[in-house]
Design an enzyme around this catalytic site. Structure first.
Site, PDB file in Angstrom:
ATOM      1  N   GLU A   1       0.871  -1.186   0.000  1.00  0.00           N
ATOM      2  CA  GLU A   1       0.000   0.000   0.000  1.00  0.00           C
ATOM      3  C   GLU A   1       0.901   1.227   0.000  1.00  0.00           C
ATOM      4  O   GLU A   1       1.673   1.439   0.940  1.00  0.00           O
ATOM      5  CB  GLU A   1      -0.904  -0.017   1.236  1.00  0.00           C
ATOM      6  CG  GLU A   1      -1.988   1.043   1.213  1.00  0.00           C
ATOM      7  CD  GLU A   1      -3.037   0.774   2.286  1.00  0.00           C
ATOM      8  OE1 GLU A   1      -4.217   0.635   1.942  1.00  0.00           O
ATOM      9  OE2 GLU A   1      -2.663   0.691   3.472  1.00  0.00           O
TER      10      GLU A   1
ATOM     11  N   SER B   1       3.503   9.475   8.460  1.00  0.00           N
ATOM     12  CA  SER B   1       4.328   8.477   7.786  1.00  0.00           C
ATOM     13  C   SER B   1       3.542   7.177   7.757  1.00  0.00           C
ATOM     14  O   SER B   1       2.600   6.984   8.526  1.00  0.00           O
ATOM     15  CB  SER B   1       5.663   8.309   8.500  1.00  0.00           C
ATOM     16  OG  SER B   1       5.436   8.046   9.857  1.00  0.00           O
ATOM     17  N   LYS B   2       3.910   6.296   6.847  1.00  0.00           N
ATOM     18  CA  LYS B   2       3.118   5.081   6.633  1.00  0.00           C
ATOM     19  C   LYS B   2       3.134   4.169   7.857  1.00  0.00           C
ATOM     20  O   LYS B   2       2.129   3.594   8.230  1.00  0.00           O
ATOM     21  CB  LYS B   2       3.663   4.328   5.408  1.00  0.00           C
ATOM     22  CG  LYS B   2       2.839   3.109   4.987  1.00  0.00           C
ATOM     23  CD  LYS B   2       1.485   3.499   4.430  1.00  0.00           C
ATOM     24  CE  LYS B   2       0.557   2.316   4.242  1.00  0.00           C
ATOM     25  NZ  LYS B   2      -0.842   2.723   4.090  1.00  0.00           N
ATOM     26  N   VAL B   3       4.285   4.051   8.493  1.00  0.00           N
ATOM     27  CA  VAL B   3       4.373   3.184   9.671  1.00  0.00           C
ATOM     28  C   VAL B   3       4.567   4.055  10.903  1.00  0.00           C
ATOM     29  O   VAL B   3       5.490   4.865  10.962  1.00  0.00           O
ATOM     30  CB  VAL B   3       5.551   2.199   9.541  1.00  0.00           C
ATOM     31  CG1 VAL B   3       5.654   1.324  10.782  1.00  0.00           C
ATOM     32  CG2 VAL B   3       5.382   1.345   8.296  1.00  0.00           C
TER      33      VAL B   3
END
Lengths: 345, 345
Positions: free
Chosen positions: A141, A339-341
């Site tokens: 993703e 941020s993605k994580v």
């Protein structure tokens, strides 16, 4: 726009999940029944927490399992984990990396509980920590604001509910979801036209109840993540206990109200909001009569039972948020400050 | 102003609760230990739901009990109650009248679970439904937005945590709370001056974590109920998973950060919000150094252990909301669109 591409991939990903994961999940469900868990203890954050809320309703309704949403800080900050030996301990995380979610699973396993991870990343720390793993298989993703991993999480949760319910009809109903999501995607051109009228709003409320309380929560989060508009979600029941006070003329209230047990309440609420409060209502429903009671109604297919509508109903909400971001000149692929994580302890 | 009078009554009500209810609660705690409950299933709405969130943290941390917050619509709308036989089923309601909360208790009792009501109205439907009753004894609450019944609910929840923990030191700590709340009330003149600078805001965020996540939720609800300002609460952990994106320059962020396990995170968050985001921070803390790191800091007494600070920390938040309503020319005693007793099914 990556966000839009990933939203459009959802029917294929859901079909892929059913083709590749349903049978392994069936074995896991049989194991849960054998181990006689008393309740579920579920840890998740952000979008995944909304899949947890979905589990809270449908594992209760279809499988009789009470679901406690975990307070991860008990494990990480306070070092005071509750007793979990008779629980099914579940961790849901797209990345499988958030250390607090991993700690909940580790502690559950240490206490002898049945543990399961639901993640999109194989061999992630969360998956390694759990006894059983359910893969999302949604592919990488790339958009920061999750879409396809959310509906894949909902499918995993729905499948577990159906399998634990012991009803073949429930399992069968899962197979209608990918096509229903495909129909929901057909709303994209209409949504593209309609969002232009909402570029001036500063804030909004999002209301859902019961099975679709998770949809309201996820819609509000998408709005915040990609449009930076203050959006707050409520169950219609809690909404009447106080927050309805803030609604004034011209305010935008977004409602998710598929036909079913919650619909009667929503018909009343729609009248109050439109006639008394003079609010602007945006409505997602699968009721072809109700959809015409508001100027901005979006009709999703009525081919799925109510407990599966959270998977079809979130699709126009995702499109609404991302298309509105575009209309505002924002880039929904990488919102500011995210941020993605996210690693929380 | 009735709302202000009821806020000021809190030290006496808390002292009265300890004088009259602590011993009967001790007997009830002994009974819970004897009946070997595996987890708690807790039903509440609105302000009382925030006392439920407090229970989720401190019954976990002090007594090892996992707490599931109920989804009442499973009982009322969907007629699909989960199995509760091994649960302690708790209903919290100021009026004891909300039919959905009553139904959760009735179902728990039908299934043979230990059931308890926490209410301010003796012989209310909720109290009649439960096997055990804990009275708040807060006197009639006339302001629509709850204050004194909330802190009395917190005291009942805290007392049960202390008694179930088996630690005399925890029980002893309860007796320091009324005086600490009295000190918190001394902030009224300072708050009265400070709120004038906040009359122009349309919305705000309220952040708390761990034991004080409930405080953030209750503060946000008070703001909405009496000032009609869109206020949304977050755990600092969830806040970083998305919603921080919406914070822009000049936005108001209210933070509840007493010294303790969560404080380190808040020091970092304060820097991000003030230096990078240029947000306006309002802070409630018992750390006399931290309070000076923001222009609008409010110092509560540091005489209570962290797990009891939600009772002292909510007091300046109640005052802030009610005094700001006054500064806005609103009447906080009867907000528009709200009634004291809300009946949801």
């Amino acid at each position: 726009m990556i966000a839009l591409e990933e939203i459009r991939q959802q029917p294929d990903i859901l079909q892929g999940w059913l083709d590749r994961q349903l049978e392994s999940t069936r074995k896991f469900a049989a194991e849960i029944r054998k181990r006689k868990v008393e309740y579920v203890y579920l840890a998740a954050r952000g979008t995944s927490d909304h899949a947890g809320i979905y589990a809270q309703y449908i594992w209760g309704a279809l499988a009789g399992l009470p679901v406690a949403l975990a307070a991860p800080s008990l494990f990480t900050l306070y070092k005071a984990a509750p007793k979990l030996a008779r629980a099914l301990v579940v961790g849901i995380s797209q990345s499988g990396e958030s250390p607090d979610i991993v700690q909940v699973i580790q502690e559950g396993r240490r206490q002898g509980a049945v543990t399961v991870s639901i993640t999109n990343v194989e061999s992630s720390p969360l998956e390694s920590a759990a006894e059983y793993a359910i893969h999302l298989g949604a592919g990488t993703e790339r958009a920061v604001a999750a879409s396809k991993t959310y509906t894949a999480e909902l499918m995993a949760v729905a499948a577990l509910a159906a399998l634990l319910s012991g009803s073949d009809a429930n399992v069968q109903a899962l197979h209608g979801v990918p096509d229903a999501v495909r129909c929901s995607l057909d709303l994209e051109p209409l949504l593209g036209e309609k969002v232009a009228a909402f570029t001036g709003m500063d804030n909004c409320l999002v209301i859902g109840r019961g099975f679709n309380y998770c949809t309201a929560r996820e819609w509000a989060l998408k709005m915040k993540e990609v449009t930076y508009i203050h959006a707050e979600a409520y169950s219609s029941a809690d909404f009447l206990h106080g927050p309805i006070a803030i609604v004034g003329g011209g305010d935008v209230v977004m409602i998710v109200a598929p036909a079913g047990r919650t619909e009667k309440d929503f018909v009343r609420l729609l009248t109050t909001l439109q006639d008394q409060k003079k609010a602007r209502v945006v409505l997602i429903t699968d009721d072809s009569a109700l959809v015409h009671s508001v100027p901005d109604g979006f009709l999703i297919p009525d081919t799925t039972p109510e407990w599966l509508t959270p998977i079809t109903a979130i699709v126009p909400a995702q499109l609404f948020s991302v298309l509105l971001a575009g209309a505002l000149g924002l880039n929904p692929d990488s919102p500011r400050g995210l941020s993605k994580v996210t690693r929380t302890l």
